[in-house]
Design a protein around this motif. Structure first.
Motif, PDB file in Angstrom:
ATOM      1  N   GLU A 321      56.482   0.787  23.774  1.00 17.85           N
ATOM      2  CA  GLU A 321      56.351   1.418  25.090  1.00 17.85           C
ATOM      3  C   GLU A 321      56.728   2.896  25.082  1.00 17.85           C
ATOM      4  O   GLU A 321      56.772   3.542  26.134  1.00 17.85           O
ATOM      5  CB  GLU A 321      57.209   0.659  26.108  1.00 17.85           C
ATOM      6  CG  GLU A 321      56.720  -0.767  26.350  1.00 17.85           C
ATOM      7  CD  GLU A 321      57.539  -1.491  27.398  1.00 17.85           C
ATOM      8  OE1 GLU A 321      58.273  -0.816  28.151  1.00 17.85           O
ATOM      9  OE2 GLU A 321      57.450  -2.725  27.466  1.00 17.85           O
ATOM     10  N   TRP A 322      57.032   3.461  23.915  1.00 16.45           N
ATOM     11  CA  TRP A 322      57.213   4.911  23.825  1.00 16.45           C
ATOM     12  C   TRP A 322      55.877   5.591  24.122  1.00 16.45           C
ATOM     13  O   TRP A 322      54.818   5.148  23.673  1.00 16.45           O
ATOM     14  CB  TRP A 322      57.670   5.303  22.426  1.00 16.45           C
ATOM     15  CG  TRP A 322      59.123   5.071  22.155  1.00 16.45           C
ATOM     16  CD1 TRP A 322      59.699   3.923  21.701  1.00 16.45           C
ATOM     17  CD2 TRP A 322      60.183   6.030  22.291  1.00 16.45           C
ATOM     18  NE1 TRP A 322      61.058   4.088  21.546  1.00 16.45           N
ATOM     19  CE2 TRP A 322      61.384   5.384  21.904  1.00 16.45           C
ATOM     20  CE3 TRP A 322      60.240   7.360  22.698  1.00 16.45           C
ATOM     21  CZ2 TRP A 322      62.614   6.021  21.916  1.00 16.45           C
ATOM     22  CZ3 TRP A 322      61.461   8.010  22.713  1.00 16.45           C
ATOM     23  CH2 TRP A 322      62.639   7.337  22.329  1.00 16.45           C
ATOM     24  N   THR A 323      55.920   6.702  24.863  1.00 17.71           N
ATOM     25  CA  THR A 323      54.711   7.468  25.147  1.00 17.71           C
ATOM     26  C   THR A 323      54.922   8.923  24.747  1.00 17.71           C
ATOM     27  O   THR A 323      56.050   9.408  24.665  1.00 17.71           O
ATOM     28  CB  THR A 323      54.336   7.412  26.646  1.00 17.71           C
ATOM     29  OG1 THR A 323      55.408   7.970  27.424  1.00 17.71           O
ATOM     30  CG2 THR A 323      54.080   5.979  27.073  1.00 17.71           C
ATOM     31  N   ILE A 324      53.813   9.616  24.520  1.00 21.34           N
ATOM     32  CA  ILE A 324      53.867  11.011  24.083  1.00 21.34           C
ATOM     33  C   ILE A 324      52.847  11.824  24.865  1.00 21.34           C
ATOM     34  O   ILE A 324      51.760  11.337  25.198  1.00 21.34           O
ATOM     35  CB  ILE A 324      53.585  11.111  22.555  1.00 21.34           C
ATOM     36  CG1 ILE A 324      53.635  12.570  22.084  1.00 21.34           C
ATOM     37  CG2 ILE A 324      52.271  10.467  22.197  1.00 21.34           C
ATOM     38  CD1 ILE A 324      53.450  12.736  20.576  1.00 21.34           C
ATOM     39  N   ARG A 325      53.217  13.070  25.186  1.00 19.02           N
ATOM     40  CA  ARG A 325      52.266  13.983  25.809  1.00 19.02           C
ATOM     41  C   ARG A 325      52.528  15.391  25.284  1.00 19.02           C
ATOM     42  O   ARG A 325      53.629  15.698  24.836  1.00 19.02           O
ATOM     43  CB  ARG A 325      52.389  13.968  27.329  1.00 19.02           C
ATOM     44  CG  ARG A 325      53.650  14.593  27.893  1.00 19.02           C
ATOM     45  CD  ARG A 325      53.657  14.599  29.418  1.00 19.02           C
ATOM     46  NE  ARG A 325      54.786  15.341  29.960  1.00 19.02           N
ATOM     47  CZ  ARG A 325      55.988  14.833  30.186  1.00 19.02           C
ATOM     48  NH1 ARG A 325      56.218  13.538  29.915  1.00 19.02           N
ATOM     49  NH2 ARG A 325      56.946  15.583  30.673  1.00 19.02           N
ATOM     50  N   GLN A 326      51.494  16.206  25.343  1.00 21.57           N
ATOM     51  CA  GLN A 326      51.638  17.612  24.973  1.00 21.57           C
ATOM     52  C   GLN A 326      51.403  18.470  26.220  1.00 21.57           C
ATOM     53  O   GLN A 326      50.474  18.214  26.998  1.00 21.57           O
ATOM     54  CB  GLN A 326      50.647  18.002  23.878  1.00 21.57           C
ATOM     55  CG  GLN A 326      50.921  17.330  22.537  1.00 21.57           C
ATOM     56  CD  GLN A 326      50.346  18.106  21.374  1.00 21.57           C
ATOM     57  OE1 GLN A 326      50.445  19.328  21.323  1.00 21.57           O
ATOM     58  NE2 GLN A 326      49.754  17.399  20.412  1.00 21.57           N
ATOM     59  N   THR A 327      52.246  19.478  26.390  1.00 17.77           N
ATOM     60  CA  THR A 327      52.155  20.384  27.532  1.00 17.77           C
ATOM     61  C   THR A 327      51.879  21.790  27.029  1.00 17.77           C
ATOM     62  O   THR A 327      52.672  22.327  26.240  1.00 17.77           O
ATOM     63  CB  THR A 327      53.467  20.385  28.338  1.00 17.77           C
ATOM     64  OG1 THR A 327      53.788  19.045  28.724  1.00 17.77           O
ATOM     65  CG2 THR A 327      53.332  21.265  29.568  1.00 17.77           C
ATOM     66  N   THR A 338      56.438  16.062  24.335  1.00 15.52           N
ATOM     67  CA  THR A 338      57.464  15.301  25.042  1.00 15.52           C
ATOM     68  C   THR A 338      57.260  13.812  24.802  1.00 15.52           C
ATOM     69  O   THR A 338      56.177  13.272  25.080  1.00 15.52           O
ATOM     70  CB  THR A 338      57.435  15.589  26.553  1.00 15.52           C
ATOM     71  OG1 THR A 338      57.610  16.991  26.773  1.00 15.52           O
ATOM     72  CG2 THR A 338      58.543  14.824  27.264  1.00 15.52           C
ATOM     73  N   TRP A 339      58.301  13.162  24.293  1.00 15.40           N
ATOM     74  CA  TRP A 339      58.307  11.706  24.134  1.00 15.40           C
ATOM     75  C   TRP A 339      59.117  11.110  25.281  1.00 15.40           C
ATOM     76  O   TRP A 339      60.175  11.612  25.637  1.00 15.40           O
ATOM     77  CB  TRP A 339      58.954  11.310  22.812  1.00 15.40           C
ATOM     78  CG  TRP A 339      58.094  11.541  21.609  1.00 15.40           C
ATOM     79  CD1 TRP A 339      57.952  12.703  20.910  1.00 15.40           C
ATOM     80  CD2 TRP A 339      57.274  10.575  20.954  1.00 15.40           C
ATOM     81  NE1 TRP A 339      57.087  12.526  19.856  1.00 15.40           N
ATOM     82  CE2 TRP A 339      56.659  11.227  19.855  1.00 15.40           C
ATOM     83  CE3 TRP A 339      57.002   9.226  21.185  1.00 15.40           C
ATOM     84  CZ2 TRP A 339      55.793  10.563  18.994  1.00 15.40           C
ATOM     85  CZ3 TRP A 339      56.139   8.557  20.317  1.00 15.40           C
ATOM     86  CH2 TRP A 339      55.539   9.228  19.243  1.00 15.40           C
ATOM     87  N   THR A 340      58.614  10.009  25.854  1.00 21.53           N
ATOM     88  CA  THR A 340      59.336   9.277  26.884  1.00 21.53           C
ATOM     89  C   THR A 340      59.675   7.889  26.352  1.00 21.53           C
ATOM     90  O   THR A 340      58.788   7.153  25.902  1.00 21.53           O
ATOM     91  CB  THR A 340      58.507   9.149  28.172  1.00 21.53           C
ATOM     92  OG1 THR A 340      58.126  10.458  28.621  1.00 21.53           O
ATOM     93  CG2 THR A 340      59.312   8.460  29.261  1.00 21.53           C
ATOM     94  N   SER A 341      60.951   7.534  26.397  1.00 17.84           N
ATOM     95  CA  SER A 341      61.417   6.252  25.847  1.00 17.84           C
ATOM     96  C   SER A 341      61.135   5.125  26.839  1.00 17.84           C
ATOM     97  O   SER A 341      60.872   5.374  28.024  1.00 17.84           O
ATOM     98  CB  SER A 341      62.911   6.323  25.569  1.00 17.84           C
ATOM     99  OG  SER A 341      63.659   6.289  26.783  1.00 17.84           O
ATOM    100  N   PRO A 342      61.199   3.876  26.382  1.00 20.95           N
ATOM    101  CA  PRO A 342      61.019   2.745  27.313  1.00 20.95           C
ATOM    102  C   PRO A 342      62.011   2.766  28.470  1.00 20.95           C
ATOM    103  O   PRO A 342      61.718   2.258  29.548  1.00 20.95           O
ATOM    104  CB  PRO A 342      61.234   1.527  26.411  1.00 20.95           C
ATOM    105  CG  PRO A 342      60.838   1.996  25.050  1.00 20.95           C
ATOM    106  CD  PRO A 342      61.297   3.426  24.990  1.00 20.95           C
ATOM    107  N   ALA A 343      63.195   3.377  28.259  1.00 18.95           N
ATOM    108  CA  ALA A 343      64.196   3.456  29.323  1.00 18.95           C
ATOM    109  C   ALA A 343      63.962   4.630  30.265  1.00 18.95           C
ATOM    110  O   ALA A 343      64.700   4.806  31.239  1.00 18.95           O
ATOM    111  CB  ALA A 343      65.592   3.564  28.713  1.00 18.95           C
ATOM    112  N   GLY A 344      62.949   5.441  29.987  1.00 20.99           N
ATOM    113  CA  GLY A 344      62.611   6.543  30.870  1.00 20.99           C
ATOM    114  C   GLY A 344      63.201   7.889  30.501  1.00 20.99           C
ATOM    115  O   GLY A 344      63.002   8.868  31.212  1.00 20.99           O
TER     116      GLY A 344
END
Length: 368
Positions: A321-327, A338-344
């Motif tokens: 459930e880790w997600t990644i985005r580029q800004t 930016t990586w977002t962990s399952p815990a937010g």
């Protein structure tokens, strides 16, 4: 006397002698010149491992250079891991040293050595202490040969293959390791400030400009300018890389196809010199480039949609459930990841600074 204190502490705290010495050095630094670092540690703004790296790397510096060094390194301590801070601290030491990097390297190389340390279960450690360029070239050649064998179906792990091919090379004139592609040579990548290449000594030969910032050996860190110039003299090709005037990070340019072309591939690996998952990981040269937005979902093969990921963290991206985005960065600067962990929780990965502010660098590739 100093060793007596170290041994006393090591025995009392059940530490090794090197660990006890490191604890003493760190404590002396925090109770001495590094007051800002001590305050940051006390308030929880930085970890002990960050402060340890900052203090430990300051050892070669004279006292009058410590304030400038601390200001530079401490500003990074809340942004990067302790391992990456160690690399930044080494570069900062190069910047504030009163003696030139060439003088210091000339002295240090006289201490090169090879030593054997017995292990257990019939094993041993063989340690080579030598110039960083040669050490990196040896490591890169072993890595490339191991990779070729792995791609050709060798069942051994990549780590086992690196040891086996290097051992084979040392004991035989040519490697006899099966499935290794022949004629793989050693290679090193060095990033050199453009102003350094413009310098000339009184004989008309290339001479290092000591004001232009240190050269950087990929996979190692800063090296002396004289060594970098010697490498560039023998380089078969040059890749010009422009850097952002405010951050020193590499600027982008675009391509439109699934597999990134060689120049875009190299540019991304220079911009992010490690796997971009937010923990210390492998150098980007040993990873694959991953589309942040998948190609099948409309993602492009572009500078702001590719990032280096090792095999392990590529699986994390696609199977957890880790997600990644580029800004995209402002004013045409490289994007942040930016990586977002399952815990937010969010963790931002900044581009790796490659140059002093306001300078262009020329990346050079040389085969040793």
């Amino acid at each position: 006397m100093q060793r007596q204190v170290v041994l006393e502490l090591a025995v009392a705290l059940h530490l090794t002698e090197p660990d006890a010495r490191r604890l003493i050095v760190t404590s002396e630094g925090l109770t001495g010149p590094f007051t800002a670092t001590r305050e940051a540690l006390a308030s929880g703004r930085v970890s002990y491992r960050h402060t340890e790296a900052l203090v430990h790397r300051s050892h070669p510096l004279p006292r009058e250079a410590l304030a400038r060094y601390e200001k530079t390194v401490l500003s990074w301590a809340r942004k990067v891991t302790a391992q990456r801070l160690d690399t930044i601290a080494r570069a900062a030491v190069e910047e504030v040293q009163p003696r030139t990097d060439t003088q210091r390297h000339t002295d240090a190389v006289t201490n090169r050595r090879l030593y054997l340390e017995p292990g257990s279960d019939g094993m041993a450690y063989l340690t080579l202490y030598t110039a960083a360029v040669e050490a990196t070239a040896i490591h890169n050649r072993a890595t490339d040969m191991a990779t070729s064998a792995k791609h050709n179906g060798d069942p051994r792990t990549h780590t086992q293959l690196k040891v086996d091919v290097l051992t084979d090379l040392m004991l035989n004139e040519n490697t006899h390791t099966p499935r290794v592609t022949p004629h793989i040579r050693a290679r090193v990548n060095v990033t050199v400030p453009a102003l350094t290449l413009l310098g000339r000594d009184h004989h008309g030969d290339l001479d290092a400009d000591q004001t232009s910032g240190p050269a950087t050996l990929e996979g190692y860190g800063p090296i002396d300018r004289h060594t970098a110039l010697n490498i560039t003299r023998q380089a078969r090709s040059f890749t010009r890389v422009l850097t952002d005037p405010a951050t020193g990070a590499v600027l982008s340019y675009g391509r439109q196809r699934y597999k990134p072309p060689a120049d875009l591939d190299e540019l991304i690996r220079l911009t992010h010199t490690e796997c971009t998952f937010p923990i210390p990981c492998k150098p980007s040269t040993t990873t694959d480039l991953d589309h942040t937005v998948a190609w099948g979902d409309g993602g492009t093969t572009s500078f702001d949609n590719l990032s280096p990921l090792c095999t392990s963290h590529h699986k994390v991206k696609h199977h957890t459930e880790w997600t990644i985005r580029q800004t995209p960065g402002p004013d045409g600067r490289p994007p942040t990841i930016t990586w977002t962990s399952p815990a937010g929780y969010e963790y931002t990965i900044e581009p790796t600074p490659l140059a002093k502010r306001g300078l262009s660098r020329i990346g050079t590739v040389s085969r040793v």
